[in-house]
Design an enzyme around this catalytic site. Sequence first.
Site, short mmCIF file in Angstrom:
data_model
loop_
_atom_site.label_atom_id
_atom_site.label_comp_id
_atom_site.label_asym_id
_atom_site.label_seq_id
_atom_site.Cartn_x
_atom_site.Cartn_y
_atom_site.Cartn_z
N HIS A 142 -2.03 -0.73 10.16
CA HIS A 142 -1.58 -2.10 10.45
C HIS A 142 -0.33 -2.03 11.32
O HIS A 142 0.41 -1.06 11.27
CB HIS A 142 -1.21 -2.82 9.15
CG HIS A 142 -2.40 -3.23 8.34
ND1 HIS A 142 -2.71 -4.54 8.08
CD2 HIS A 142 -3.35 -2.49 7.71
CE1 HIS A 142 -3.79 -4.59 7.32
NE2 HIS A 142 -4.20 -3.36 7.08
N GLU A 200 0.80 -1.23 0.00
CA GLU A 200 0.00 0.00 0.00
C GLU A 200 0.84 1.28 0.00
O GLU A 200 0.48 2.26 0.65
CB GLU A 200 -1.01 0.01 1.16
CG GLU A 200 -2.08 -1.06 0.98
CD GLU A 200 -3.40 -0.75 1.71
OE1 GLU A 200 -3.56 0.36 2.22
OE2 GLU A 200 -4.26 -1.62 1.72
#
Lengths: 415, 415
Positions: B281, B49
Amino acid sequence: MEGDPTLRLRVFDLNCWAIRYLSKRRQERVRLIGDTLRRESFDLVLLQEVWSERDYSDLKAKLGGCYPFSHYFRSGVIGSGLCVFSRFPILDTLLYQYSLNGYPYMLQHGDWFCGKPQRDCLEGLGGFAGAGMGVTTTLPPCSCQLHAEYCREKDAYLPHRLVQAWELAQFIRHTSKAADVVLLGGDLNMHPEDVGIRLLRGWTGLRDAFAEATRFEGCEDGCTLVPNNCFTVKAELLPFPLGIRIDYILYKAISSFTVKCEELKTTTGTAPGMDIPFSDHEAVMATLHIQRQGQAAGANLGTAEPTLVDVVTEARTEVGVGLRAAQRQRYSTGRMAVLALLLLLLQAVAALGALAGLAAGQPFPKLSFSLLAFLAIGVLLLATGLHLFHTMEVKMLQGTEEQMRMALRALQERP
Amino acid sequence: MEGDPTLRLRVFDLNCWAIRYLSKRRQERVRLIGDTLRRESFDLVLLQEVWSERDYSDLKAKLGGCYPFSHYFRSGVIGSGLCVFSRFPILDTLLYQYSLNGYPYMLQHGDWFCGKPQRDCLEGLGGFAGAGMGVTTTLPPCSCQLHAEYCREKDAYLPHRLVQAWELAQFIRHTSKAADVVLLGGDLNMHPEDVGIRLLRGWTGLRDAFAEATRFEGCEDGCTLVPNNCFTVKAELLPFPLGIRIDYILYKAISSFTVKCEELKTTTGTAPGMDIPFSDHEAVMATLHIQRQGQAAGANLGTAEPTLVDVVTEARTEVGVGLRAAQRQRYSTGRMAVLALLLLLLQAVAALGALAGLAAGQPFPKLSFSLLAFLAIGVLLLATGLHLFHTMEVKMLQGTEEQMRMALRALQERP
């Protein structure tokens, strides 16, 4: 392989040109192909352009006896058109989609819709044991089809085909490391001297069965698209009186094996003993001798490295040309989208102005105003779609160019 | 590996959540990630990402000194978001696109647009030689991201994610045959007990660094999406008070090597010594011990085969459920397209009738008539597009189901 140290492998490859409703005498030809394959009993049959699953099922039903193992590769809207029949078990399959495959708006060419022809890998014809040998051997044959060439003089698809040739070569390199023999058959849509085929052969070390064959029988120069075939478009072959060679069987041995092409045959405009051809392409049939060597040979590149550097550089230049064209198209479609948006905004302001009574009376006819708005919306949507498409194209071409740069660096740094 | 028979490899994995204009405090976090990576100097950094190439370039400029080798994987409209930094040379890269990745019309989820997150393979960190060892070793680490799970109770994307897990497993099997060590790091969007992760691990033999680690330090149960992190959406984590574990480092040794996970760490809601986290995350950091063994161990599947049969069967059932749903959607979108076409034809007939003067006077108001025609055209286009999309979906699900069937047969036939 203690008993018999040699395996004789007979391979059949054909672009079947079996497009429902479009290909001439399709059902008759598919029946003919099935009959011939049953009679001749090859070891491995690689077919392309079997676009209808029904045709595949018919072939499977007919060939079940002599080719107990088969696989049809599903993909895209229509399918990949690729299928394989084999006398030896197919242990595993892997699909790999090309990242670029023409343009969705080139409807007349249609490659984009044809399921992005895949490179497919059938891993492990473990049946070498079944052929009377003591050792089970891995042999990943690939069946593939690359983007068609529609105009040789001004070939807009060359960068896409080069990206595909590169991806195919990379796929073969990465998946064949533990194999004993690699076999690739298919319609590559490239002439033998084209940069794409030199890249594929150079980067993988694959050998061309036609060039290596001890015996050859068939069309002159091994051509597989010949004027003699009643289904070929004669106008396209005008610059090539003998025809062109774009269907190949390529191979190489990796570990402690050697492969030799004993015989290569092509059909010659008609199917053997018939009055019509199997397809608009000629079939290619190779008889390969696979033999175990004493010591491991080690992976080798087919082309001497200085030549390989030249080939990769040439391919990279062509990809660069394609990249700049794609960047220009991305820019112009983006600009068109912005202009359409501006027009819409202008119309919205004018309409609001009219509603608020700022303008005296009705300044423009309603119908033309609405038509203009619809036109602007249409152009906006279309241009945005194309802009996104060319953005993806730019990214993939950049990625390939970078991979080629990395490959060149690795080649040049080698002692 | 005569000198030192052991290599200690420190791996860093993080889903960076760096979406331009959307991710909170993106630039600050990317700077923070870069600073930490430079300070800690891992051997291999796998990032997901990183959607902006600008962020990648900034990281590359900052990390060039300690990670001289890096690669950014380009694909799709936005990109794949995947990049890798390494202390050892990256010899080659290969891209593999998933065949299914959600639905283009689920705009709010967006996976489809995000460049069809790729499974990427970096082949040959040949730098093992550079780490003071006598033998150059092939080690293909993969960085990947699977389709996100948006609703656990009614997970419409489960079949797509299973297709991806299967394709990833197949890709690893086929490309790692000649490797010594396989390493996979990424956000798999699956809980440890999910069928997809069991399938991936069972079919490849990959081991879970969290389960195998001698020492562990970090969030309870190794969770990587925790309520403690200020960027996570708390409502989504309500059923999981501890959080969930969806980011993994997986590994296996293939030839004459052994790999052990000495230590596994995760961040715990904030970056070490900071007040904000790297991302929504948690980062996963593993220290692996790679050692050469006396004799070749041979490829082994991780799960005992009867269990593997159950896992593949379970996955195949789920893919079958997805297939039937896709077939229903293909049917209903096809029906809608036909209805819209019929309506258009009816209107054309009515209009022609009116023009020919068959109807007395003007039977329907022009404006509603045109609006209806526009509506019908819109529905026709939309339904046709969706029909084509679901046709492709059906083909890919059928292909995967058949591959799984083939795998089950091979598993059951084994002595």
